[in-house]
Design a protein around this motif. Structure first.
Motif, PDB file in Angstrom:
ATOM      1  N   GLU A   1      -9.043   7.013  -7.844  1.00 42.57           N
ATOM      2  CA  GLU A   1      -8.436   6.331  -8.973  1.00 42.57           C
ATOM      3  C   GLU A   1      -9.484   5.602  -9.809  1.00 42.57           C
ATOM      4  N   ARG A   2     -10.498   5.093  -9.100  1.00 44.78           N
ATOM      5  CA  ARG A   2     -11.531   4.316  -9.777  1.00 44.78           C
ATOM      6  C   ARG A   2     -12.367   5.197 -10.693  1.00 44.78           C
TER       7      ARG A   2
ATOM      8  N   SER B   1      -5.280  -1.283  -7.081  1.00 44.03           N
ATOM      9  CA  SER B   1      -5.454  -0.468  -5.878  1.00 44.03           C
ATOM     10  C   SER B   1      -6.705  -0.889  -5.124  1.00 44.03           C
TER      11      SER B   1
ATOM     12  N   ARG C   1       2.377   2.080  -3.317  1.00 47.94           N
ATOM     13  CA  ARG C   1       1.414   2.583  -4.290  1.00 47.94           C
ATOM     14  C   ARG C   1       0.913   3.988  -3.946  1.00 47.94           C
ATOM     15  N   PHE C   2       0.660   4.234  -2.650  1.00 45.70           N
ATOM     16  CA  PHE C   2       0.001   5.495  -2.279  1.00 45.70           C
ATOM     17  C   PHE C   2       0.887   6.459  -1.506  1.00 45.70           C
TER      18      PHE C   2
ATOM     19  N   LEU D   1       0.837  -1.202   0.000  1.00 47.75           N
ATOM     20  CA  LEU D   1       0.000   0.000   0.000  1.00 47.75           C
ATOM     21  C   LEU D   1       0.866   1.243   0.000  1.00 47.75           C
TER      22      LEU D   1
ATOM     23  N   VAL E   1      -6.889  -2.199  -1.150  1.00 44.86           N
ATOM     24  CA  VAL E   1      -7.650  -1.536  -0.091  1.00 44.86           C
ATOM     25  C   VAL E   1      -8.706  -2.476   0.477  1.00 44.86           C
TER      26      VAL E   1
ATOM     27  N   ALA F   1      -7.793   5.562  -3.480  1.00 43.15           N
ATOM     28  CA  ALA F   1      -8.199   4.415  -4.300  1.00 43.15           C
ATOM     29  C   ALA F   1      -9.532   4.686  -4.961  1.00 43.15           C
TER      30      ALA F   1
ATOM     31  N   ILE G   1      -5.801   6.472   2.047  1.00 43.64           N
ATOM     32  CA  ILE G   1      -5.620   5.422   1.045  1.00 43.64           C
ATOM     33  C   ILE G   1      -6.960   5.073   0.402  1.00 43.64           C
ATOM     34  N   THR G   2      -7.996   4.938   1.253  1.00 44.64           N
ATOM     35  CA  THR G   2      -9.321   4.629   0.714  1.00 44.64           C
ATOM     36  C   THR G   2      -9.772   5.724  -0.239  1.00 44.64           C
TER      37      THR G   2
ATOM     38  N   ILE H   1      -5.072   5.043   6.525  1.00 48.76           N
ATOM     39  CA  ILE H   1      -6.032   4.174   5.830  1.00 48.76           C
ATOM     40  C   ILE H   1      -7.161   4.983   5.188  1.00 48.76           C
TER      41      ILE H   1
END
Lengths: 127, 499
Positions: A125-126, B158, A109-110, A106, B162, A122, A118-119, A115
């Motif tokens: 990114e989606r 990713s 990547r981030f 993690l 997560v 992510a 990170i959420t 957390i």
């Protein structure tokens, strides 16, 4: 009420174990930092091992390993709680390793350990 | 002792061994070994089932021939053997159905690890079904957790990272509570085998001692395993984890992994505490309430979802609710309904996830509702299988899901009035909601897309994918049509389940 507190004090190992379990549990659940979450997890498991070890120890008795030909069971403690602690340690070490590996990926990547962030990243990114 | 009696032990230990071998083999060979072994475990479990049905009883297998207080035990009855056969069969079909996705989604040099994790997962599921020792149960719960998290994570993106993190954290919280429960129970009784603990607990409870600790322990077990099996208020990790993994992983996680924990919980209720204590502590009422809420809230979650796999994941939340409602009815027929639901959901949901993998193939890798319009026309076999699965979930007669709803309703009619009203209401609302979100998907799958998107794509039917779906459809119909014998076997198994 007074009896309650004196019981808590007599069984201070168990009391301490439960307090530590609570600290670990809350850290694992609430803390945003992943590494601190892992530390919390280890707190939680260690607290359980403390509880088991305290339950399994009888003052004045030895670990059940016969060295001087003394086979009277009343000299020794029950080996099962210690065995459970050892098994439990193996389990929590492997889970800790897995979680640390996951945290490394993690972070790669981030570039953060938070957390929530990170959420958020992510999810962005989606979209 | 008949040779067949060794099979449960062999399925557990050799699955672990198979996992070790897969870790050192190359992807292709790991695949062959794992699939071959899964087929063997399926055959073994079936022969154990035949053996237990013939002998009509259960047997206890002592590890290393050590007697009760020292040794570790496996207990095999009809119900355990039935669960093991269905689980190993579904595992084999799920891996076969998503086989080409596994090789596309995992990094090439890591595919063998996928099969390692499948083997470990199979081993831990067998162990959760068969074991008679609480601490062994805990160890395999953790193996199960690690293996299933790794299955989510092996599709490297990713989103899955997560999702895995959240899944892992929730699972660890659950197993921490479960372990604490075991340790306190061990502190009170000094035993680890379920029967021995059960005898001591009955004795203690009859004397009226330790009533508060016993309540706390039951609470710890229930909450711990409920978190891990995604009962309603603790379900938040599930849609992410199951929605983002590769098709086989989602199928296995939704269909089997969640059930492993529930089987362990049912065993604890029956053998460690006995149903009377569970009822008198009112724990079953809480499970019933949360189960009923899960049935409705899970379905509402699914209704709002525009992503096919996440919708299926929310539907799992609702289906887990059915199981807990059955458990919470604290009657034999309720428990039978719970076990039938475990089996029915285990053969239906993996099929739906495998289909969704197939639809993603013919929709450019997308899984949004808009993208999969017409996917049933481009992949007719997948469309047929999805239709069967969706109708089964909705509870149309002659499909597997109907059997559950029927048994659950029978169970509800036997309970007290307020519980009956709640159960029937929850079943009715949830069925309606199920229809509301599954039927439009079926229509969507068989509607020609207006813009002609992806119309050139056609499903390529590998023998594995086509075969798995065909067997799944047959299983579902077979389960629905021969439901009476399944229900009979389950209730016979449950009768010998207790202390």
């Amino acid at each position: 009420m007074r009896e309650f507190f004196s019981n808590l004090f007599t069984n201070y190992y168990e009391t301490a174990a439960m307090i530590l379990f609570g600290i670990g549990f809350t850290t694992l659940l609430m803390h945003r930092n992943l590494v601190k979450k892992i530390i919390g997890f280890n707190f939680m498991d260690s607290a359980i091992y403390l509880f088991l070890a305290a339950k399994g120890y009888i003052a004045g008795r030895l670990a059940p390993i016969i060295t001087d030909g003394n086979t009277d069971p009343s000299n020794y403690v029950n080996p099962i709680p210690t065995g459970l602690v050892l098994t439990g340690i193996v389990v929590s070490v492997s889970v800790t390793a897995f979680m640390l590996a996951l945290t490394c990926r993690l972070y790669d990547r981030f570039h953060t350990l938070d957390i929530d962030e990170i959420t958020y990243l992510a999810r962005k990114e989606r979209d | 002792m008949a040779f067949v009696q060794n099979f449960p032990f062999m399925t557990i230990v050799f699955s672990l061994t198979c996992g070790v071998f897969c870790a050192v083999l190359r992807g292709k060979w790991a695949k062959r070994l794992c699939l071959a072994w899964l087929a063997v475990t399926f055959a073994m479990s079936l022969s154990v089932l035949v053996y237990t049905l013939k002998s009509g009883g259960y047997y206890i297998y002592r590890m290393g021939k050590w007697d009760a207080p020292w040794g570790n035990e496996i207990r095999v009855g009809i119900l355990e053997a039935l669960m093991a056969s269905v689980f190993s069969g579904v595992m084999l079909l799920s891996v076969l159905g998503g086989l080409h996705h596994i090789f596309e989604d995992c990094e090439a040099e890591k595919t063998n690890l996928y099969f390692t994790m499948i083997s470990l997962l199979m081993s831990s599921l067998f162990a959760l079904i068969y074991t008679n020792d609480l601490f062994t149960g805990y160890v395999f719960v953790e193996i199960n957790t690690i293996a299933s998290c790794a299955l989510v994570m092996l599709k490297s993106s990713s989103k899955t990272l997560v999702a895995t993190t959240r899944y892992l954290i929730m699972s660890l919280l659950g197993s921490g509570l479960f372990l604490l429960g075991i340790v306190i129970l061990y502190g009170i009784t000094g035993e680890l085998l379920m029967e021995s603990i059960g005898a001591k607990v009955q004795e203690i409870f009859a004397q009226g001692e330790y009533s508060l600790p016993i309540t706390v322990i039951i609470g710890l077990f229930s909450v711990g395993l409920a978190v891990k099996s995604a009962l309603f208020p603790f379900h938040s990790w599930l849609p992410d984890a199951h929605g983002s993994a590769t098709a086989s992983s989602s199928a296995v996680l939704s269909g089997l992994v969640l059930k492993g924990y529930i089987i362990l919980l049912i065993k604890i209720f029956y053998r460690v505490f006995g149903l009377e204590i569970i009822v008198s502590e009112r724990v079953s009422n809480f499970l019933f309430l949360f189960g009923a809420l899960a049935m409705i809230c899970g379905s509402i979650g699914a209704l709002r979802e525009r992503d096919l796999k996440r919708m299926l994941a929310y539907s799992s939340v609702a289906q887990i609710g059915y199981i807990y409602v059955g458990i919470g009815m604290h009657s034999d027929i309720g428990m039978t309904a719970a076990c039938v639901q475990i089996l029915a959901h285990a053969i239906t949901k993996p099929m739906l996830f495998i289909c969704s993998g197939g639809f993603m193939d013919v929709s450019g890798g997308h899984k949004g509702m808009a993208s999969i319009t017409g996917a049933g026309l481009r992949d007719p076999l997948g469309g047929a299988a999805f239709t069967v699965g969706a109708l089964s979930m909705t509870g149309i007669p002659f499909f597997a899901g109907f059997v559950t709803k029927l048994t659950l309703t029978e169970g509800a009619l036997e309970t007290s009035t307020p519980m009956m009203v709640m159960a029937l209401g929850a079943i009715a609302v949830s069925t309606l909601l199920n229809a509301l979100y599954y039927i439009p998907v079926i229509f969507n799958l068989f509607t020609k897309p207006k813009d002609g998107a992806y119309s050139s794509l056609r499903a390529r039917y590998t023998p594995a994918y086509a075969g798995a779906l065909t067997v799944f459809i047959a299983l579902n119909l077979g389960f629905g049509i021969f439901s009476q014998s399944v229900v009979d076997a389950v209730s016979r198994g449950l009768a010998m389940f207790g202390i």
